[in-house]
Design an enzyme around this catalytic site. Structure first.
Site, PDB file in Angstrom:
ATOM      1  N   LYS A 113       0.741  -1.236   0.078  1.00 39.17           N
ATOM      2  CA  LYS A 113      -0.126  -0.053  -0.068  1.00 39.17           C
ATOM      3  C   LYS A 113       0.719   1.162  -0.040  1.00 39.17           C
ATOM      4  O   LYS A 113       0.282   2.419  -0.316  1.00 39.17           O
ATOM      5  CB  LYS A 113      -0.888   0.118   1.364  1.00 39.17           C
ATOM      6  CG  LYS A 113      -2.241  -1.051   0.819  1.00 39.17           C
ATOM      7  CD  LYS A 113      -3.241  -1.046   1.939  1.00 39.17           C
ATOM      8  CE  LYS A 113      -4.314  -2.007   1.525  1.00 39.17           C
ATOM      9  NZ  LYS A 113      -3.960  -3.532   1.529  1.00 39.17           N
TER      10      LYS A 113
HETATM   11  C1  LIG Z   1      -4.497  -4.619   0.821  1.00 37.82           C
HETATM   12  C2  LIG Z   1      -4.007  -5.514   0.624  1.00 37.82           C
HETATM   13  C3  LIG Z   1      -3.920  -6.759  -0.352  1.00 37.82           C
HETATM   14  C4  LIG Z   1      -5.320  -6.661  -1.151  1.00 37.82           C
HETATM   15  O1  LIG Z   1      -5.271  -5.743  -2.142  1.00 37.82           O
HETATM   16  P1  LIG Z   1      -6.582  -5.063  -3.011  1.00 37.82           P
HETATM   17  O2  LIG Z   1      -5.933  -4.076  -3.864  1.00 37.82           O
HETATM   18  O3  LIG Z   1      -7.268  -4.663  -1.966  1.00 37.82           O
HETATM   19  O4  LIG Z   1      -6.956  -6.343  -3.734  1.00 37.82           O
HETATM   20  C5  LIG Z   1      -3.332  -8.036  -0.429  1.00 37.82           C
HETATM   21  N1  LIG Z   1      -2.419  -8.013   0.453  1.00 37.82           N
HETATM   22  C6  LIG Z   1      -1.642  -7.178   1.410  1.00 37.82           C
HETATM   23  C7  LIG Z   1      -0.685  -7.276   2.279  1.00 37.82           C
HETATM   24  C8  LIG Z   1      -2.694  -5.930   1.583  1.00 37.82           C
HETATM   25  O5  LIG Z   1      -2.235  -5.070   2.493  1.00 37.82           O
END
Ligand SMILES: *Cc1c(COP(=O)(O)O)cnc(C)c1O
Length: 499
Positions: A113
């Site tokens: 993120k």
């Molecule tokens: C947010 C997240 C996801 C999922 O990603 P999306 O874009 O919501 O599909 C997968 N793995 C981790 C570690 C995350 O923080």
């Protein structure tokens, strides 16, 4: 370049409007009205470093930002010092046939993120200058862990912003708690809520739509805004790393031309990360298939394989918590495109999801989904086994979310015999979920999070990210706790404004 709402195509906004607003007023999501092709420019883009590539891709979409603005945003967001080197890294997985792990977790909070949330604050403050008269952006976040920390780190000390994060008092991992409670920065605040994640989310949404609060903020030259994953400003930055990964794959293989196809596998929750990969394909990235991986909350697996999306099912709390989700918001964007940019149809499906809890797409749309996507899911046991197998067979340590995608790739290959080289999005450092990762490869047990981290490092030989190591001795800055019903009071007090 203009953006349209998925539920009302007659609404047309600029990039900065889409980013400042976050979501369209009738509930639709903003999508670009077309996808600029870079097919003829791949060899030129291949030569660029991450920051330069980001500038090129961003400038195709942010046409109401100046070149100087985009340059400044990208340079601040992806400074190599924040990523201890290369921003994203492609790891060739040993003893597998053309499997590459795209490590997206070398940023300040050790989860993917960061790739979007390091950039969004800069895009947002510039959007506010254009759209909101330079009002101060007040960011409220309800988080179950990863998003909160990444948003805090992204907005930390960004001029003209203030961020307040709410998390469920007993609902985040010990590491996530330390990450948030020790957060530095003059414009940040964190508060535990006596309740679960849904309580936090519901209350924050209520604040966003409160007319009185909006008015109170306006009187103080402030405006609420959101950093959540349906904002175009969070999706756009994610397109960049799929191109970057593809180029590094070609370099590794010693392939001269830019025509070789790859598959892309993504551990999926809100469908943002995998949608960005699809957008890269729309721009000319040669992708054969997208492999969508879910944990026990397998609503997307059922949808992609059967055409019906049904959220009325048991909610599982898993060891890959960032994928514990039953309404994948960004899927709406994909459906809009695949249904031929049909806003009426998209709105109908989304209304059915709200009122009846499910919808079924028409046969033509279902076919188009299947042409592009394959989907698999994996339970807790499968997740743990894959961490162990990958560690033992390939000497490679992966986190619980990434493991779900590794498993999906294995199943996909067995089922289809399609051995196209595959890039798997690795979304978090294994150290963010140390306990679950360690218990998959060892019998060691300890309730102290940092003892577990040390043991994991000993067993795996993998260095602990400096940012997580430092948490052990960092002073706690935030100990706020509030009731569900006093969140808005907390916001008013924190902002120092009076009713
Ligand atoms: C947010 C997240 C996801 C999922 O990603 P999306 O874009 O919501 O599909 C997968 N793995 C981790 C570690 C995350 O923080």
């Amino acid at each position: 370049m203009y953006y349209k709402s998925t539920r009302n195509s007659s609404l047309k906004v600029t990039a900065s409007e889409a980013i400042a607003k976050g979501i369209s007023e009738e509930g639709g999501l903003f999508v670009p009205e077309s996808f600029p092709s870079v097919k003829e420019r791949l060899s030129e883009l291949r030569k660029l470093d991450y920051i330069s590539l980001a500038k090129e891709i961003l400038s195709l979409y942010l046409t109401d930002y100046t070149k100087e603005e985009i340059d400044e945003c990208a340079e601040k967001a992806y400074e190599t010092s924040k990523f201890s080197g290369e921003q994203v890294r492609l790891h060739e997985v040993e003893n597998e046939d053309g499997v590459y792990s795209l490590e997206l977790w070398h940023g300040p909070t050790c989860a993917f993120k960061d790739m979007a949330l390091q950039l969004l604050p800069h895009l947002l403050t510039k959007a506010f200058k254009k759209q909101a008269d330079g009002k101060k952006a007040v960011i409220l976040v309800a988080t179950s862990g990863d998003t909160g920390k990444a948003a805090l780190e992204g907005f930390k000390d960004v001029e003209n912003t203030q961020i307040i994060v709410f998390y469920p008092e007993n609902g985040v991992s010990p590491m996530q708690l330390r990450q948030m409670n020790t957060q530095e920065g003059e414009n940040v605040c964190v508060c535990a809520v006596k309740g679960n994640f849904d309580d936090c989310q519901t209350q924050v949404k209520r604040i966003f739509t409160s007319v009185e609060l909006k008015k109170l903020l306006a009187e103080n030259n402030m405006l609420f805004s959101s950093a959540n994953s349906i904002n175009w400003g969070r999706l756009l930055p994610q397109i960049v790393y799929y191109f970057y990964a593809y180029f590094r794959f070609l370099d590794r293989m010693g392939v001269e031309n830019e025509e070789e196809e790859i598959n892309i596998a993504v551990p999926t929750g809100n469908f943002g990360n995998i949608l960005a990969a699809y957008y890269a394909k729309m721009m000319g990235l040669p992708v054969n298939k997208f492999i969508c991986a879910s944990n026990s909350n397998n609503v997307l697996t059922d949808f992609i394989n059967g055409g019906t999306y049904n959220k009325l099912r048991h909610f599982y709390t898993t060891i890959s918590p960032s994928m514990d989700i039953l309404v994948s918001s960004n899927l709406e964007r994909l459906l809009y495109h695949l249904a031929g940019n049909d806003d009426k149809q998209t709105a109908e499906w989304m209304n059915a999801l709200n009122s009846k809890g499910e919808y079924t797409v028409d046969a033509a749309t279902e076919e188009r989904v299947k042409e592009n996507f394959a989907a698999y899911c994996c339970d807790e046991k499968g997740t743990s086994e894959n961490i162990k197998d990958t560690f033992e067979n390939s000497s490679y340590l992966i986190d619980t979310h990434t493991a779900v995608a590794f498993k999906a790739v294995k199943e996909y290959r067995e089922e289809t015999e399609d051995y196209t080289p595959v890039v798997i999005a690795s979304t978090a450092s294994p150290y963010k979920f140390s306990k679950s990762v360690l218990s998959s490869i060892s019998d060691y047990e300890n309730n102290d999070e940092f003892a577990v981290v040390e043991e994991l490092s000993k067993v795996s030989g993998l260095e602990v990210p400096a940012a997580l190591k430092a948490l052990k001795t960092k002073p706690t800055r935030f100990t706020n706790v509030c009731d569900r019903d006093s969140i808005s009071e907390f916001v008013i007090n924190t902002l120092g404004i009076k009713e």
